[in-house]
Design a protein around this motif. Sequence first.
Motif, PDB file in Angstrom:
ATOM      1  N   PRO A  88       0.602  -1.286   0.054  1.00 60.41           N
ATOM      2  CA  PRO A  88       0.053   0.118   0.063  1.00 60.41           C
ATOM      3  C   PRO A  88       0.962   1.366   0.172  1.00 60.41           C
ATOM      4  O   PRO A  88       0.296   2.462   0.172  1.00 60.41           O
ATOM      5  CB  PRO A  88      -0.804  -0.130   1.309  1.00 60.41           C
ATOM      6  CG  PRO A  88       0.224  -0.837   2.211  1.00 60.41           C
ATOM      7  CD  PRO A  88       1.060  -1.741   1.122  1.00 60.41           C
ATOM      8  N   GLY A  89       2.158   1.151  -0.202  1.00 54.55           N
ATOM      9  CA  GLY A  89       3.097   2.323   0.081  1.00 54.55           C
ATOM     10  C   GLY A  89       3.212   2.720   1.429  1.00 54.55           C
ATOM     11  O   GLY A  89       3.053   1.961   2.318  1.00 54.55           O
ATOM     12  N   HIS A  90       3.855   3.996   1.738  1.00 55.79           N
ATOM     13  CA  HIS A  90       4.183   4.382   2.944  1.00 55.79           C
ATOM     14  C   HIS A  90       2.822   4.583   3.755  1.00 55.79           C
ATOM     15  O   HIS A  90       2.012   5.628   3.348  1.00 55.79           O
ATOM     16  CB  HIS A  90       5.142   5.391   3.060  1.00 55.79           C
ATOM     17  CG  HIS A  90       6.371   5.180   1.985  1.00 55.79           C
ATOM     18  ND1 HIS A  90       7.144   4.129   2.213  1.00 55.79           N
ATOM     19  CD2 HIS A  90       6.735   5.805   0.825  1.00 55.79           C
ATOM     20  CE1 HIS A  90       8.039   4.192   1.396  1.00 55.79           C
ATOM     21  NE2 HIS A  90       7.900   5.235   0.629  1.00 55.79           N
ATOM     22  N   LEU A  91       2.742   4.105   4.985  1.00 59.38           N
ATOM     23  CA  LEU A  91       1.671   4.511   5.858  1.00 59.38           C
ATOM     24  C   LEU A  91       2.091   5.050   7.203  1.00 59.38           C
ATOM     25  O   LEU A  91       3.146   4.575   7.605  1.00 59.38           O
ATOM     26  CB  LEU A  91       0.823   3.333   6.257  1.00 59.38           C
ATOM     27  CG  LEU A  91       0.416   2.359   4.902  1.00 59.38           C
ATOM     28  CD1 LEU A  91      -0.662   1.233   5.432  1.00 59.38           C
ATOM     29  CD2 LEU A  91      -0.602   3.338   3.906  1.00 59.38           C
ATOM     30  N   ARG A  92       1.162   5.657   7.900  1.00 60.28           N
ATOM     31  CA  ARG A  92       1.448   6.180   9.348  1.00 60.28           C
ATOM     32  C   ARG A  92       1.730   4.856  10.151  1.00 60.28           C
ATOM     33  O   ARG A  92       1.216   3.864  10.025  1.00 60.28           O
ATOM     34  CB  ARG A  92       0.375   6.942   9.806  1.00 60.28           C
ATOM     35  CG  ARG A  92       0.497   8.422   9.196  1.00 60.28           C
ATOM     36  CD  ARG A  92       1.326   9.419   9.695  1.00 60.28           C
ATOM     37  NE  ARG A  92       1.278   9.821  11.135  1.00 60.28           N
ATOM     38  CZ  ARG A  92       1.987   9.900  12.154  1.00 60.28           C
ATOM     39  NH1 ARG A  92       3.067   9.365  12.021  1.00 60.28           N
ATOM     40  NH2 ARG A  92       1.780  10.404  13.369  1.00 60.28           N
ATOM     41  N   ASP A  93       2.702   5.178  10.873  1.00 56.69           N
ATOM     42  CA  ASP A  93       3.108   4.000  11.898  1.00 56.69           C
ATOM     43  C   ASP A  93       2.110   4.279  13.261  1.00 56.69           C
ATOM     44  O   ASP A  93       2.262   5.141  13.904  1.00 56.69           O
ATOM     45  CB  ASP A  93       4.545   4.225  12.386  1.00 56.69           C
ATOM     46  CG  ASP A  93       4.803   3.187  13.774  1.00 56.69           C
ATOM     47  OD1 ASP A  93       4.247   2.237  13.675  1.00 56.69           O
ATOM     48  OD2 ASP A  93       5.921   3.674  14.350  1.00 56.69           O
ATOM     49  N   THR A  94       1.042   3.219  13.485  1.00 55.98           N
ATOM     50  CA  THR A  94       0.183   3.526  14.492  1.00 55.98           C
ATOM     51  C   THR A  94       0.947   2.981  15.749  1.00 55.98           C
ATOM     52  O   THR A  94       0.336   3.165  16.936  1.00 55.98           O
ATOM     53  CB  THR A  94      -1.021   2.756  14.259  1.00 55.98           C
ATOM     54  OG1 THR A  94      -0.949   1.530  14.041  1.00 55.98           O
ATOM     55  CG2 THR A  94      -1.642   3.352  13.154  1.00 55.98           C
ATOM     56  N   VAL A  95       2.277   2.225  15.793  1.00 55.82           N
ATOM     57  CA  VAL A  95       2.860   1.917  17.108  1.00 55.82           C
ATOM     58  C   VAL A  95       3.105   3.282  17.578  1.00 55.82           C
ATOM     59  O   VAL A  95       3.186   3.643  18.551  1.00 55.82           O
ATOM     60  CB  VAL A  95       4.043   1.196  16.808  1.00 55.82           C
ATOM     61  CG1 VAL A  95       4.793   1.165  18.044  1.00 55.82           C
ATOM     62  CG2 VAL A  95       3.451  -0.264  16.427  1.00 55.82           C
ATOM     63  N   PHE A 214      -0.731   0.924  26.506  1.00 57.11           N
ATOM     64  CA  PHE A 214       0.051   0.887  25.057  1.00 57.11           C
ATOM     65  C   PHE A 214       0.998   1.874  25.159  1.00 57.11           C
ATOM     66  O   PHE A 214       1.037   2.732  26.109  1.00 57.11           O
ATOM     67  CB  PHE A 214      -1.130   1.243  23.911  1.00 57.11           C
ATOM     68  CG  PHE A 214      -1.934  -0.115  23.925  1.00 57.11           C
ATOM     69  CD1 PHE A 214      -1.706  -0.965  22.877  1.00 57.11           C
ATOM     70  CD2 PHE A 214      -3.124   0.130  24.541  1.00 57.11           C
ATOM     71  CE1 PHE A 214      -2.779  -2.163  22.833  1.00 57.11           C
ATOM     72  CE2 PHE A 214      -3.994  -1.195  24.519  1.00 57.11           C
ATOM     73  CZ  PHE A 214      -3.874  -2.275  23.664  1.00 57.11           C
ATOM     74  N   TYR A 215       2.045   1.508  24.152  1.00 53.80           N
ATOM     75  CA  TYR A 215       2.998   2.588  23.938  1.00 53.80           C
ATOM     76  C   TYR A 215       2.723   4.033  23.929  1.00 53.80           C
ATOM     77  O   TYR A 215       1.735   4.528  23.577  1.00 53.80           O
ATOM     78  CB  TYR A 215       3.719   2.255  22.588  1.00 53.80           C
ATOM     79  CG  TYR A 215       5.173   3.095  22.303  1.00 53.80           C
ATOM     80  CD1 TYR A 215       6.161   3.212  23.319  1.00 53.80           C
ATOM     81  CD2 TYR A 215       5.245   3.588  21.083  1.00 53.80           C
ATOM     82  CE1 TYR A 215       7.396   3.765  22.988  1.00 53.80           C
ATOM     83  CE2 TYR A 215       6.251   4.635  20.788  1.00 53.80           C
ATOM     84  CZ  TYR A 215       7.528   4.526  21.894  1.00 53.80           C
ATOM     85  OH  TYR A 215       8.637   5.231  21.407  1.00 53.80           O
ATOM     86  N   GLU A 216       3.470   4.795  25.081  1.00 58.44           N
ATOM     87  CA  GLU A 216       2.988   6.132  25.129  1.00 58.44           C
ATOM     88  C   GLU A 216       2.773   7.081  23.662  1.00 58.44           C
ATOM     89  O   GLU A 216       2.105   7.900  23.853  1.00 58.44           O
ATOM     90  CB  GLU A 216       3.765   6.790  26.242  1.00 58.44           C
ATOM     91  CG  GLU A 216       5.169   7.071  25.569  1.00 58.44           C
ATOM     92  CD  GLU A 216       6.217   7.203  26.637  1.00 58.44           C
ATOM     93  OE1 GLU A 216       6.120   7.141  27.752  1.00 58.44           O
ATOM     94  OE2 GLU A 216       7.618   7.386  26.257  1.00 58.44           O
ATOM     95  N   LYS A 217       3.651   6.807  22.804  1.00 60.62           N
ATOM     96  CA  LYS A 217       3.266   7.604  21.472  1.00 60.62           C
ATOM     97  C   LYS A 217       2.570   7.122  20.568  1.00 60.62           C
ATOM     98  O   LYS A 217       2.397   7.495  19.430  1.00 60.62           O
ATOM     99  CB  LYS A 217       4.870   7.469  20.840  1.00 60.62           C
ATOM    100  CG  LYS A 217       5.957   8.513  21.714  1.00 60.62           C
ATOM    101  CD  LYS A 217       7.354   8.243  21.332  1.00 60.62           C
ATOM    102  CE  LYS A 217       7.749   9.361  20.352  1.00 60.62           C
ATOM    103  NZ  LYS A 217       9.050   9.206  19.753  1.00 60.62           N
ATOM    104  N   THR A 218       1.626   6.045  21.037  1.00 55.15           N
ATOM    105  CA  THR A 218       0.665   5.705  20.159  1.00 55.15           C
ATOM    106  C   THR A 218      -0.512   6.843  19.693  1.00 55.15           C
ATOM    107  O   THR A 218      -0.802   7.590  20.516  1.00 55.15           O
ATOM    108  CB  THR A 218      -0.340   4.714  20.791  1.00 55.15           C
ATOM    109  OG1 THR A 218       0.459   3.612  21.234  1.00 55.15           O
ATOM    110  CG2 THR A 218      -1.300   3.852  19.919  1.00 55.15           C
ATOM    111  N   PRO A 219      -0.573   6.998  18.324  1.00 50.35           N
ATOM    112  CA  PRO A 219      -1.352   8.257  18.033  1.00 50.35           C
ATOM    113  C   PRO A 219      -2.894   8.019  18.065  1.00 50.35           C
ATOM    114  O   PRO A 219      -3.665   7.780  17.043  1.00 50.35           O
ATOM    115  CB  PRO A 219      -1.230   8.246  16.553  1.00 50.35           C
ATOM    116  CG  PRO A 219      -0.693   7.103  16.135  1.00 50.35           C
ATOM    117  CD  PRO A 219       0.080   6.266  17.292  1.00 50.35           C
TER     118      PRO A 219
END
Length: 451
Positions: A88-95, A214-219
Amino acid sequence: MNEVANVKRETADVVVVGGGPAGIVAAIAAGRQGARVVLIERYGFVGGMSTAAMVYPWMTFHTEQGEQVIRGIAQEIVDRLQARGGSPGHLRDTVGFVHSVTPYDPAVYQVVAAEMLKEAGVRLLLHSFVDGVATVDDRVEAVRVTNKSGQLEIQANVFVDASGDADVAYLAGAAIAKGREGDSQSQPMTMKFRMRGVDLGRVKQYMQEHPEDFYEKTPFDELDTIPLTGVSGFYSHWKRAAVPIQRDQVLFFTGPAEDEVLINCTRVQGLDATNAVDLTEAEQEGRKQVLMIAEFLRNDVPGFERASISAVAPQIGIRESRRIVGRYALTQEDVVAGRKFEDVVARSGYPIDIHDPSGQGVTAAFIEGDGAYDIPYRSLLSQNISNLLAAGRCISTTHEAHATTRLTPSCMATGEAAGTAAALAVKLKLPPAKLPVSLLQAELRQNGAAI
Ligand SMILES: Cc1cc2nc3c(=O)[nH]c(=O)nc-3n(C[C@H](O)[C@H](O)[C@H](O)COP(=O)(O)OP(=O)(O)OC[C@H]3O[C@@H](n4cnc5c(N)ncnc54)[C@H](O)[C@@H]3O)c2cc1C
């Protein structure tokens, strides 16, 4: 190298050892420069850790701020995968660890990479293991390949070590390093596996209801509008289940199928990936952990109730082993400062990400300034073998800096630099170290590299 009867011989301009991300791109780059290139790969397919160890997704082509710093042949691979429905190409990292991730279908990637190698005129030799190197003075003269046909010696002017484990450098007696300073321990190995039948809607719902798990930087604020690409957390579930594996969270990435995830949770520590006895133990331990983790996920993690294992990697994933000692070893300070070098040949925006060689956690260090650091040409040049370049995981770094240069897009970028340099060196009849860096940089820029 011992004399063996009936050894066949051939010649090339450039020999690339290892058909992983670095070797594929190095061979394509050298082939496009008009060099006669042989790419040697021990498996029956290319892709390296991406295919043999099911590493997924690629991360990252961007800085934390969103600037794309890896382009060139690496981006062309993504474009061609997209055109074939293989990414799908480059996607936002939801981690939330990096700006973007790039999912891809490994079956399509194997075919696309082989096509690109063929178009570049590369002679690809699969099922062929490099197990010897002939040297004269400070030069590699030839590599010995063992395969079903017997033994073959391939002479060349320049060699690119893209074996991940610096096999060519090691066999040539070049200076090498392994693991961290002091005890040589490497990052853990991981057996990757996929599960299907995962209810990702349920996973997302649980994440939104329990952000503290969850990981604190999860958007979290973006989760309703972007596809879920990865998840890091379920801390309480992991803790409660007391799975006997040295880690503290669940980590998985979604795809390529809609109900499928790639699980990155097994952890095999304290073993050396360049020692066959250790590797044997690691493979078996990794597969045992896969079953343990799949059971834990099904029993304890919301969304996995009906999931089952759909694939286990053919080989255990090796994060770190040997690397060359080059003319410059990139350091953690260089990475964190986002340092710029005059002899830059590649850039990366991936932070330092050390899975603890002996403890539970992951140590991260983010890049300051514009969010990218340079990789200098000197880190690709062997300190004491004049016609040997390294690319990918085995370039010259410290243990800490290796924890970012080892990522797939960065390996593709150093692969393009090494392959281009090797072919230019042959064309100009110069040892790679004498190649004018400005010429190499101009060629890389002309071909789309973001340096
Ligand atoms: C568990 C794990 C998780 C990771 N997670 C991510 C991630 O999420 N995203 C990401 O982008 N990267 C990730 N990485 C990093 C990345 O996958 C590797 O570092 C990268 O593939 C290295 O590329 P390379 O071409 O240098 O080496 P490799 O991928 O190791 O390729 C080396 C190739 O050389 C071949 N070879 C080796 N020795 C010989 C020999 N003597 N003769 C012939 N052939 C030989 C091998 O078969 C292989 O195909 C992860 C790695 C691991 C192990």
